[in-house]
Design an enzyme around this catalytic site. Structure first.
Site, PDB file in Angstrom:
ATOM      1  N   ASN A   6       0.858  -1.199   0.000  1.00  0.00           N
ATOM      2  CA  ASN A   6       0.000   0.000   0.000  1.00  0.00           C
ATOM      3  C   ASN A   6       0.893   1.248   0.000  1.00  0.00           C
ATOM      4  O   ASN A   6       1.703   1.441   0.915  1.00  0.00           O
ATOM      5  CB  ASN A   6      -0.902  -0.035   1.247  1.00  0.00           C
ATOM      6  CG  ASN A   6      -1.845   1.151   1.301  1.00  0.00           C
ATOM      7  OD1 ASN A   6      -1.448   2.279   1.033  1.00  0.00           O
ATOM      8  ND2 ASN A   6      -3.094   0.921   1.655  1.00  0.00           N
ATOM      9  N   HIS A   9       0.965   6.337   1.695  1.00  0.00           N
ATOM     10  CA  HIS A   9       1.724   7.331   2.468  1.00  0.00           C
ATOM     11  C   HIS A   9       2.855   7.982   1.696  1.00  0.00           C
ATOM     12  O   HIS A   9       3.410   8.989   2.143  1.00  0.00           O
ATOM     13  CB  HIS A   9       2.159   6.751   3.809  1.00  0.00           C
ATOM     14  CG  HIS A   9       0.968   6.533   4.691  1.00  0.00           C
ATOM     15  ND1 HIS A   9      -0.002   7.509   4.844  1.00  0.00           N
ATOM     16  CD2 HIS A   9       0.546   5.469   5.403  1.00  0.00           C
ATOM     17  CE1 HIS A   9      -0.957   7.047   5.630  1.00  0.00           C
ATOM     18  NE2 HIS A   9      -0.655   5.813   5.974  1.00  0.00           N
ATOM     19  N   ARG A  17       3.257  19.116   0.574  1.00  0.00           N
ATOM     20  CA  ARG A  17       3.664  20.309  -0.173  1.00  0.00           C
ATOM     21  C   ARG A  17       2.771  20.584  -1.380  1.00  0.00           C
ATOM     22  O   ARG A  17       3.043  21.498  -2.152  1.00  0.00           O
ATOM     23  CB  ARG A  17       5.110  20.134  -0.679  1.00  0.00           C
ATOM     24  CG  ARG A  17       6.163  20.210   0.395  1.00  0.00           C
ATOM     25  CD  ARG A  17       6.447  21.647   0.759  1.00  0.00           C
ATOM     26  NE  ARG A  17       7.336  21.741   1.880  1.00  0.00           N
ATOM     27  CZ  ARG A  17       8.666  21.914   1.783  1.00  0.00           C
ATOM     28  NH1 ARG A  17       9.244  22.005   0.619  1.00  0.00           N
ATOM     29  NH2 ARG A  17       9.393  22.009   2.882  1.00  0.00           N
ATOM     30  N   HIS A  42      -5.705   3.606  -1.671  1.00  0.00           N
ATOM     31  CA  HIS A  42      -7.043   3.919  -1.158  1.00  0.00           C
ATOM     32  C   HIS A  42      -7.406   5.312  -1.669  1.00  0.00           C
ATOM     33  O   HIS A  42      -6.777   6.297  -1.268  1.00  0.00           O
ATOM     34  CB  HIS A  42      -6.997   3.890   0.376  1.00  0.00           C
ATOM     35  CG  HIS A  42      -8.323   4.127   1.043  1.00  0.00           C
ATOM     36  ND1 HIS A  42      -8.492   4.000   2.398  1.00  0.00           N
ATOM     37  CD2 HIS A  42      -9.536   4.470   0.555  1.00  0.00           C
ATOM     38  CE1 HIS A  42      -9.749   4.263   2.717  1.00  0.00           C
ATOM     39  NE2 HIS A  42     -10.406   4.562   1.604  1.00  0.00           N
ATOM     40  N   ARG A  44      -9.557   8.099  -1.247  1.00  0.00           N
ATOM     41  CA  ARG A  44     -10.513   8.560  -0.233  1.00  0.00           C
ATOM     42  C   ARG A  44     -11.407   9.659  -0.783  1.00  0.00           C
ATOM     43  O   ARG A  44     -10.993  10.418  -1.652  1.00  0.00           O
ATOM     44  CB  ARG A  44      -9.757   9.093   0.998  1.00  0.00           C
ATOM     45  CG  ARG A  44      -9.254   7.988   1.902  1.00  0.00           C
ATOM     46  CD  ARG A  44      -8.562   8.575   3.124  1.00  0.00           C
ATOM     47  NE  ARG A  44      -8.328   7.546   4.105  1.00  0.00           N
ATOM     48  CZ  ARG A  44      -9.152   7.259   5.117  1.00  0.00           C
ATOM     49  NH1 ARG A  44     -10.249   7.958   5.301  1.00  0.00           N
ATOM     50  NH2 ARG A  44      -8.863   6.292   5.955  1.00  0.00           N
ATOM     51  N   ARG A  48      -7.194  12.906   0.483  1.00  0.00           N
ATOM     52  CA  ARG A  48      -6.111  13.414   1.352  1.00  0.00           C
ATOM     53  C   ARG A  48      -4.739  12.911   0.919  1.00  0.00           C
ATOM     54  O   ARG A  48      -3.737  13.519   1.229  1.00  0.00           O
ATOM     55  CB  ARG A  48      -6.376  13.087   2.817  1.00  0.00           C
ATOM     56  CG  ARG A  48      -6.247  11.639   3.141  1.00  0.00           C
ATOM     57  CD  ARG A  48      -6.308  11.401   4.628  1.00  0.00           C
ATOM     58  NE  ARG A  48      -7.668  11.520   5.131  1.00  0.00           N
ATOM     59  CZ  ARG A  48      -8.079  10.913   6.243  1.00  0.00           C
ATOM     60  NH1 ARG A  48      -7.234  10.191   6.947  1.00  0.00           N
ATOM     61  NH2 ARG A  48      -9.309  11.029   6.658  1.00  0.00           N
ATOM     62  N   GLU A  69      -8.657   0.273  -2.875  1.00  0.00           N
ATOM     63  CA  GLU A  69      -9.467   0.320  -1.647  1.00  0.00           C
ATOM     64  C   GLU A  69     -10.395   1.515  -1.760  1.00  0.00           C
ATOM     65  O   GLU A  69      -9.957   2.611  -2.135  1.00  0.00           O
ATOM     66  CB  GLU A  69      -8.573   0.562  -0.430  1.00  0.00           C
ATOM     67  CG  GLU A  69      -7.918  -0.654   0.113  1.00  0.00           C
ATOM     68  CD  GLU A  69      -7.088  -0.308   1.340  1.00  0.00           C
ATOM     69  OE1 GLU A  69      -7.354   0.704   2.010  1.00  0.00           O
ATOM     70  OE2 GLU A  69      -6.145  -1.049   1.595  1.00  0.00           O
ATOM     71  N   THR A  99      -6.628   6.535   9.850  1.00  0.00           N
ATOM     72  CA  THR A  99      -6.518   5.404   8.930  1.00  0.00           C
ATOM     73  C   THR A  99      -7.807   4.602   9.074  1.00  0.00           C
ATOM     74  O   THR A  99      -8.626   4.902   9.940  1.00  0.00           O
ATOM     75  CB  THR A  99      -5.272   4.537   9.250  1.00  0.00           C
ATOM     76  OG1 THR A  99      -5.229   3.424   8.334  1.00  0.00           O
ATOM     77  CG2 THR A  99      -5.281   3.993  10.668  1.00  0.00           C
ATOM     78  N   THR A 100      -7.980   3.582   8.224  1.00  0.00           N
ATOM     79  CA  THR A 100      -9.185   2.749   8.321  1.00  0.00           C
ATOM     80  C   THR A 100      -9.198   2.117   9.714  1.00  0.00           C
ATOM     81  O   THR A 100      -8.261   1.409  10.073  1.00  0.00           O
ATOM     82  CB  THR A 100      -9.150   1.645   7.233  1.00  0.00           C
ATOM     83  OG1 THR A 100      -8.790   2.261   5.997  1.00  0.00           O
ATOM     84  CG2 THR A 100     -10.482   0.965   7.101  1.00  0.00           C
ATOM     85  N   GLU A 150     -10.654  -9.645   3.359  1.00  0.00           N
ATOM     86  CA  GLU A 150      -9.360  -9.313   3.974  1.00  0.00           C
ATOM     87  C   GLU A 150      -9.627  -9.199   5.469  1.00  0.00           C
ATOM     88  O   GLU A 150     -10.408  -8.354   5.914  1.00  0.00           O
ATOM     89  CB  GLU A 150      -8.817  -7.984   3.420  1.00  0.00           C
ATOM     90  CG  GLU A 150      -7.473  -7.621   4.038  1.00  0.00           C
ATOM     91  CD  GLU A 150      -6.896  -6.298   3.520  1.00  0.00           C
ATOM     92  OE1 GLU A 150      -7.249  -5.878   2.392  1.00  0.00           O
ATOM     93  OE2 GLU A 150      -6.110  -5.682   4.269  1.00  0.00           O
ATOM     94  N   HIS A 189      -3.417  -4.830   7.793  1.00  0.00           N
ATOM     95  CA  HIS A 189      -3.538  -3.657   8.667  1.00  0.00           C
ATOM     96  C   HIS A 189      -2.665  -3.806   9.905  1.00  0.00           C
ATOM     97  O   HIS A 189      -2.779  -4.786  10.642  1.00  0.00           O
ATOM     98  CB  HIS A 189      -4.979  -3.346   9.090  1.00  0.00           C
ATOM     99  CG  HIS A 189      -5.190  -1.865   9.280  1.00  0.00           C
ATOM    100  ND1 HIS A 189      -4.728  -1.201  10.383  1.00  0.00           N
ATOM    101  CD2 HIS A 189      -5.741  -0.927   8.480  1.00  0.00           C
ATOM    102  CE1 HIS A 189      -5.018   0.082  10.254  1.00  0.00           C
ATOM    103  NE2 HIS A 189      -5.625   0.287   9.100  1.00  0.00           N
ATOM    104  N   GLY A 190      -1.776  -2.847  10.073  1.00  0.00           N
ATOM    105  CA  GLY A 190      -0.929  -2.812  11.263  1.00  0.00           C
ATOM    106  C   GLY A 190       0.207  -3.828  11.244  1.00  0.00           C
ATOM    107  O   GLY A 190       0.906  -3.988  12.249  1.00  0.00           O
TER     108      GLY A 190
HETATM  109  N1  PXP Z   1      -5.686  -3.214   4.401  1.00  0.00           N
HETATM  110  C1  PXP Z   1      -6.620  -2.244   4.425  1.00  0.00           C
HETATM  111  C2  PXP Z   1      -8.011  -2.596   4.071  1.00  0.00           C
HETATM  112  C3  PXP Z   1      -6.277  -0.920   4.767  1.00  0.00           C
HETATM  113  O1  PXP Z   1      -7.223   0.033   4.814  1.00  0.00           O
HETATM  114  C4  PXP Z   1      -4.934  -0.614   5.056  1.00  0.00           C
HETATM  115  C5  PXP Z   1      -4.544   0.785   5.392  1.00  0.00           C
HETATM  116  O2  PXP Z   1      -4.802   1.622   4.333  1.00  0.00           O
HETATM  117  C6  PXP Z   1      -3.992  -1.655   4.998  1.00  0.00           C
HETATM  118  C7  PXP Z   1      -4.398  -2.952   4.696  1.00  0.00           C
HETATM  119  C8  PXP Z   1      -2.552  -1.423   5.294  1.00  0.00           C
HETATM  120  O3  PXP Z   1      -2.424  -1.111   6.643  1.00  0.00           O
HETATM  121  P1  PXP Z   1      -1.031  -0.583   7.188  1.00  0.00           P
HETATM  122  O4  PXP Z   1      -0.787   0.734   6.496  1.00  0.00           O
HETATM  123  O5  PXP Z   1      -1.249  -0.451   8.645  1.00  0.00           O
HETATM  124  O6  PXP Z   1      -0.004  -1.601   6.801  1.00  0.00           O
END
Ligand code: PXP
Length: 237
Positions: A6, A9, A17, A42, A44, A48, A69, A99-100, A150, A189-190
């Site tokens: 992903n 970021h 900027r 993602h 949004r 953002r 996403e 974040t989600t 997921e 996630h995480g």
């Molecule tokens: N899966 C989903 C559905 C997410 O929304 C995100 C964060 O955008 C991730 C995975 C990745 O999570 P992380 O950035 O914490 O690795």
């Protein structure tokens, strides 16, 4: 097991900027060189980080699985149907969140999500649902004909002490029940360099989706080279 990277970021840094660097499309290319099996963004509602332009360019340039996403809204379904990513992951979205935060509320949003799945599948795009590690939510996902789920690993990632094992077992149980229901199963996630191994060893998982920790590490491991290159330019005058 596939790794979907992903790159949201990278775009967050660019938007700081409102300029053109770092470009998420270049980041995607480098991630693929590093072995990424897929690229996730993602888009949004508030734009953002990832912009519409990024998604269009990624669709053109990414030779691996492009996973979009998005929230199950009319606007996003229209964009997905036009751009045609390789898959869509439906996620809950709140403007205020960093974040989600949690998985989809498939119980109370069942009709809306089912309608979104049908429309996206009609555009020949497979749909994954981002859900909490909860067997009821897995069953509803299968019932409303998602192609994949997921499983949210954020609660496992954040848990400490005894709770860590409890949360890991919830993820394992959810993965098993999703496999039994005939779904393809991913997790994410995480996840980071410290906690990924236990999740990666769960049998039957198709893939992991990881963003923040990879982008964070890229910033740190790339710092020395970036400074050295700037010093060289300065010393040459
Ligand atoms: N899966 C989903 C559905 C997410 O929304 C995100 C964060 O955008 C991730 C995975 C990745 O999570 P992380 O950035 O914490 O690795």
């Amino acid at each position: 097991m596939i790794l979907g990277v992903n790159i949201d970021h990278v775009a967050t840094l660019r938007q700081a900027r409102r300029g053109i660097e770092p470009d998420p499309v270049m980041a995607a290319t480098l991630a693929i060189l590093g072995g990424a099996d897929g690229i996730t963004v993602h888009l949004r509602e508030d734009r953002r980080h990832i912009q519409d332009r990024d998604l269009k360019m990624l669709k053109e340039f990414v030779p691996v699985e492009l996973n979009l996403e998005m929230a199950a809204t009319k606007e996003m379904i229209g964009i997905a149907s036009k751009i045609k990513p390789d898959m869509v992951t439906l996620v809950p979205e709140k403007r205020q969140e960093l974040t989600t935060e949690g998985g989809l509320d498939v119980k109370s949003q069942k009709t809306n999500i089912q309608g979104a799945i049908k429309k996206i599948q009609n555009a020949r795009i497979p749909v994954s649902l981002f859900i909490n590690p909860d067997t009821d939510d897995v069953e509803i996902s299968a019932e409303i004909k998602a192609d994949m789920v997921e499983i949210h690993t954020g609660m496992y990632a954040n848990a400490k002490g005894k709770k860590k094992g409890i949360e890991l077992n919830r993820v394992i149980k959810a993965v098993k029940s999703a496999l039994n229901a005939g779904l393809l199963v991913n997790a994410g996630h995480g996840l980071n360099y410290f906690n990924v191994s236990k999740i990666a060893s769960i049998q039957g998982l198709r893939g992991l989706y990881i963003g923040h920790s990879i982008v964070s590490r890229a910033v740190l491991v790339g710092m020395e080279r970036a400074v050295r290159e700037m010093k060289e330019l300065i010393s040459r005058g």
